[in-house]
Scaffold this motif. Structure first.
Motif, PDB file in Angstrom:
ATOM      1  N   GLU A   1       0.843  -1.207   0.000  1.00  0.00           N
ATOM      2  CA  GLU A   1       0.000   0.000   0.000  1.00  0.00           C
ATOM      3  C   GLU A   1       0.871   1.246   0.000  1.00  0.00           C
ATOM      4  N   LEU A   2       1.855   1.279   0.890  1.00  0.00           N
ATOM      5  CA  LEU A   2       2.747   2.435   0.966  1.00  0.00           C
ATOM      6  C   LEU A   2       3.498   2.613  -0.348  1.00  0.00           C
ATOM      7  N   LYS A   3       3.978   1.514  -0.892  1.00  0.00           N
ATOM      8  CA  LYS A   3       4.715   1.558  -2.160  1.00  0.00           C
ATOM      9  C   LYS A   3       3.844   2.126  -3.276  1.00  0.00           C
ATOM     10  N   SER A   4       2.562   1.764  -3.286  1.00  0.00           N
ATOM     11  CA  SER A   4       1.668   2.262  -4.339  1.00  0.00           C
ATOM     12  C   SER A   4       1.497   3.780  -4.245  1.00  0.00           C
ATOM     13  N   TYR A   5       1.453   4.314  -3.033  1.00  0.00           N
ATOM     14  CA  TYR A   5       1.333   5.767  -2.866  1.00  0.00           C
ATOM     15  C   TYR A   5       2.629   6.470  -3.258  1.00  0.00           C
ATOM     16  N   LEU A   6       3.743   5.875  -2.893  1.00  0.00           N
ATOM     17  CA  LEU A   6       5.029   6.516  -3.165  1.00  0.00           C
ATOM     18  C   LEU A   6       5.421   6.460  -4.634  1.00  0.00           C
ATOM     19  N   SER A   7       4.786   5.577  -5.381  1.00  0.00           N
ATOM     20  CA  SER A   7       5.153   5.429  -6.794  1.00  0.00           C
ATOM     21  C   SER A   7       4.093   5.988  -7.742  1.00  0.00           C
ATOM     22  N   LEU A   8       3.207   6.847  -7.235  1.00  0.00           N
ATOM     23  CA  LEU A   8       2.200   7.457  -8.116  1.00  0.00           C
ATOM     24  C   LEU A   8       2.901   8.307  -9.180  1.00  0.00           C
ATOM     25  N   THR A   9       2.489   8.131 -10.412  1.00  0.00           N
ATOM     26  CA  THR A   9       3.079   8.900 -11.509  1.00  0.00           C
ATOM     27  C   THR A   9       2.405  10.262 -11.621  1.00  0.00           C
ATOM     28  N   LYS A  10       3.011  11.122 -12.401  1.00  0.00           N
ATOM     29  CA  LYS A  10       2.449  12.458 -12.625  1.00  0.00           C
ATOM     30  C   LYS A  10       1.055  12.361 -13.250  1.00  0.00           C
ATOM     31  N   GLU A  11       0.898  11.403 -14.147  1.00  0.00           N
ATOM     32  CA  GLU A  11      -0.398  11.213 -14.809  1.00  0.00           C
ATOM     33  C   GLU A  11      -1.462  10.743 -13.807  1.00  0.00           C
ATOM     34  N   GLN A  12      -1.073   9.826 -12.933  1.00  0.00           N
ATOM     35  CA  GLN A  12      -2.015   9.335 -11.926  1.00  0.00           C
ATOM     36  C   GLN A  12      -2.411  10.460 -10.973  1.00  0.00           C
ATOM     37  N   LEU A  13      -1.449  11.280 -10.601  1.00  0.00           N
ATOM     38  CA  LEU A  13      -1.744  12.396  -9.693  1.00  0.00           C
ATOM     39  C   LEU A  13      -2.671  13.417 -10.343  1.00  0.00           C
ATOM     40  N   SER A  14      -2.498  13.623 -11.633  1.00  0.00           N
ATOM     41  CA  SER A  14      -3.297  14.650 -12.308  1.00  0.00           C
ATOM     42  C   SER A  14      -4.771  14.276 -12.428  1.00  0.00           C
ATOM     43  N   VAL A  15      -5.098  12.992 -12.356  1.00  0.00           N
ATOM     44  CA  VAL A  15      -6.498  12.581 -12.492  1.00  0.00           C
ATOM     45  C   VAL A  15      -7.153  12.245 -11.139  1.00  0.00           C
ATOM     46  N   LEU A  16      -6.412  12.404 -10.060  1.00  0.00           N
ATOM     47  CA  LEU A  16      -6.984  12.123  -8.733  1.00  0.00           C
ATOM     48  C   LEU A  16      -8.084  13.112  -8.397  1.00  0.00           C
ATOM     49  N   GLN A  17      -9.142  12.611  -7.859  1.00  0.00           N
ATOM     50  CA  GLN A  17     -10.210  13.464  -7.350  1.00  0.00           C
ATOM     51  C   GLN A  17      -9.748  14.057  -6.013  1.00  0.00           C
ATOM     52  N   PRO A  18     -10.204  15.254  -5.678  1.00  0.00           N
ATOM     53  CA  PRO A  18      -9.792  15.870  -4.419  1.00  0.00           C
ATOM     54  C   PRO A  18     -10.028  14.976  -3.201  1.00  0.00           C
ATOM     55  N   LYS A  19     -11.160  14.298  -3.180  1.00  0.00           N
ATOM     56  CA  LYS A  19     -11.489  13.430  -2.056  1.00  0.00           C
ATOM     57  C   LYS A  19     -10.473  12.284  -1.937  1.00  0.00           C
ATOM     58  N   ASP A  20     -10.072  11.727  -3.081  1.00  0.00           N
ATOM     59  CA  ASP A  20      -9.083  10.647  -3.087  1.00  0.00           C
ATOM     60  C   ASP A  20      -7.718  11.155  -2.618  1.00  0.00           C
ATOM     61  N   ALA A  21      -7.343  12.347  -3.067  1.00  0.00           N
ATOM     62  CA  ALA A  21      -6.061  12.923  -2.670  1.00  0.00           C
ATOM     63  C   ALA A  21      -6.002  13.132  -1.155  1.00  0.00           C
ATOM     64  N   VAL A  22      -7.101  13.604  -0.588  1.00  0.00           N
ATOM     65  CA  VAL A  22      -7.153  13.805   0.867  1.00  0.00           C
ATOM     66  C   VAL A  22      -7.065  12.466   1.595  1.00  0.00           C
ATOM     67  N   SER A  23      -7.766  11.461   1.078  1.00  0.00           N
ATOM     68  CA  SER A  23      -7.706  10.129   1.698  1.00  0.00           C
ATOM     69  C   SER A  23      -6.288   9.573   1.679  1.00  0.00           C
ATOM     70  N   ILE A  24      -5.606   9.732   0.545  1.00  0.00           N
ATOM     71  CA  ILE A  24      -4.220   9.274   0.450  1.00  0.00           C
ATOM     72  C   ILE A  24      -3.342  10.076   1.408  1.00  0.00           C
TER      73      ILE A  24
ATOM     74  N   ALA B   1      -0.090  10.256   6.278  1.00  0.00           N
ATOM     75  CA  ALA B   1       0.155  10.820   7.608  1.00  0.00           C
ATOM     76  C   ALA B   1       0.183   9.712   8.654  1.00  0.00           C
ATOM     77  N   ASN B   2      -0.690   8.700   8.497  1.00  0.00           N
ATOM     78  CA  ASN B   2      -0.676   7.555   9.408  1.00  0.00           C
ATOM     79  C   ASN B   2       0.652   6.805   9.329  1.00  0.00           C
ATOM     80  N   PHE B   3       1.132   6.594   8.101  1.00  0.00           N
ATOM     81  CA  PHE B   3       2.423   5.921   7.933  1.00  0.00           C
ATOM     82  C   PHE B   3       3.555   6.758   8.529  1.00  0.00           C
ATOM     83  N   ALA B   4       3.530   8.070   8.302  1.00  0.00           N
ATOM     84  CA  ALA B   4       4.578   8.946   8.841  1.00  0.00           C
ATOM     85  C   ALA B   4       4.578   8.898  10.365  1.00  0.00           C
ATOM     86  N   SER B   5       3.400   8.883  10.954  1.00  0.00           N
ATOM     87  CA  SER B   5       3.294   8.793  12.413  1.00  0.00           C
ATOM     88  C   SER B   5       3.878   7.477  12.915  1.00  0.00           C
ATOM     89  N   TYR B   6       3.602   6.398  12.208  1.00  0.00           N
ATOM     90  CA  TYR B   6       4.160   5.092  12.577  1.00  0.00           C
ATOM     91  C   TYR B   6       5.687   5.132  12.539  1.00  0.00           C
TER      92      TYR B   6
END
Length: 154
Positions: free
Chosen positions: A34-57, A62-67
Motif C-alpha cells: 500500500e505504501l509503495k503504491s502511494y510513493l510510486s504514483l506517476t504524474k499522470e495518476q496524480l493529475s487525475v486524482l479526485q480531491p477526495k481521493d487525494a485527501v484520503s491518500i 500521515a498515518n504511515f509517517a506517524s508510525y
C-alpha cells in the motif's frame, strides 16, 4: 545474549506504559505494498486524482509517517539506554587505563575485551543507522501526505 534480553524487557515495560496512557500498540497502518503504491504514483495518476481521493491518500500517508516517527522514537530510546549501559561499563573498565586516551578509543578498547560492552556498542551502532534511515523515510512520507492534502483543496 544478555543485552537483547534487557532491551526486550525494557521494551515491554515502555509498551505497557504507553498503553496505560492511552496510546495504541505501535503497528504499521497498512502493508508495504500500500505504501509503495502511494510513493510510486506517476504524474499522470496524480493529475487525475479526485480531491477526495487525494485527501484520503494524504491521511493514509500521515498515518504511515506517524508510525515511522514512533519507530524512530523507540530507536532513540534504545540508543539512549545502550549508551548509558556502555558508559557504565567503560567507566568501570577505564579505571586501569591512561587518562590521556581519548573517550572513543577507550570505548573501542573496552569493547575488544568485554563482550557485553561489544554488544551494547553494536546495538548503539544499529540504532543510529535505523534512526538515520527512518528519519528520511518519515520526512518524505510526511511531505508527500502534505502535498496530497493540498491537492485535495484544489
Amino acid at each position: 545474549m544478555v543485552t537483547k534480553d534487557i532491551l526486550n524487557k525494557r521494551k515491554e515495560l515502555l509498551d505497557g506504559y504507553e498503553r496505560s496512557i492511552g496510546l495504541q500498540d505501535k503497528t504499521a497502518p497498512g502493508s508495504y505494498d500500500e505504501l509503495k503504491s502511494y510513493l510510486s504514483l506517476t504524474k499522470e495518476q496524480l493529475s487525475v486524482l479526485q480531491p477526495k481521493d487525494a485527501v484520503s491518500i494524504g491521511i493514509r500517508l500521515a498515518n504511515f509517517a506517524s508510525y515511522f516517527r514512533r519507530c524512530i522514537n523507540e530507536e532513540k530510546s534504545n540508543k539512549t539506554f545502550a549508551q548509558s549501559e556502555l558508559n557504565k561499563i567503560v567507566a568501570y573498565e577505564c579505571q586501569q587505563m591512561d587518562s590521556f586516551i581519548k573517550g572513543e578509543h577507550k570505548v573501542a578498547l573496552v569493547a575488544k575485551v568485554n563482550q557485553v560492552a561489544y554488544d551494547w556498542l553494536n546495538i548503539l551502532t544499529y540504532c543510529n543507522q535505523r534512526i538515520e534511515r527512518l528519519d528520511g523515510v518519515s520526512e518524505d512520507i510526511k511531505n508527500l501526505g502534505y502535498m496530497m492534502s493540498l491537492l485535495g483543496k484544489y
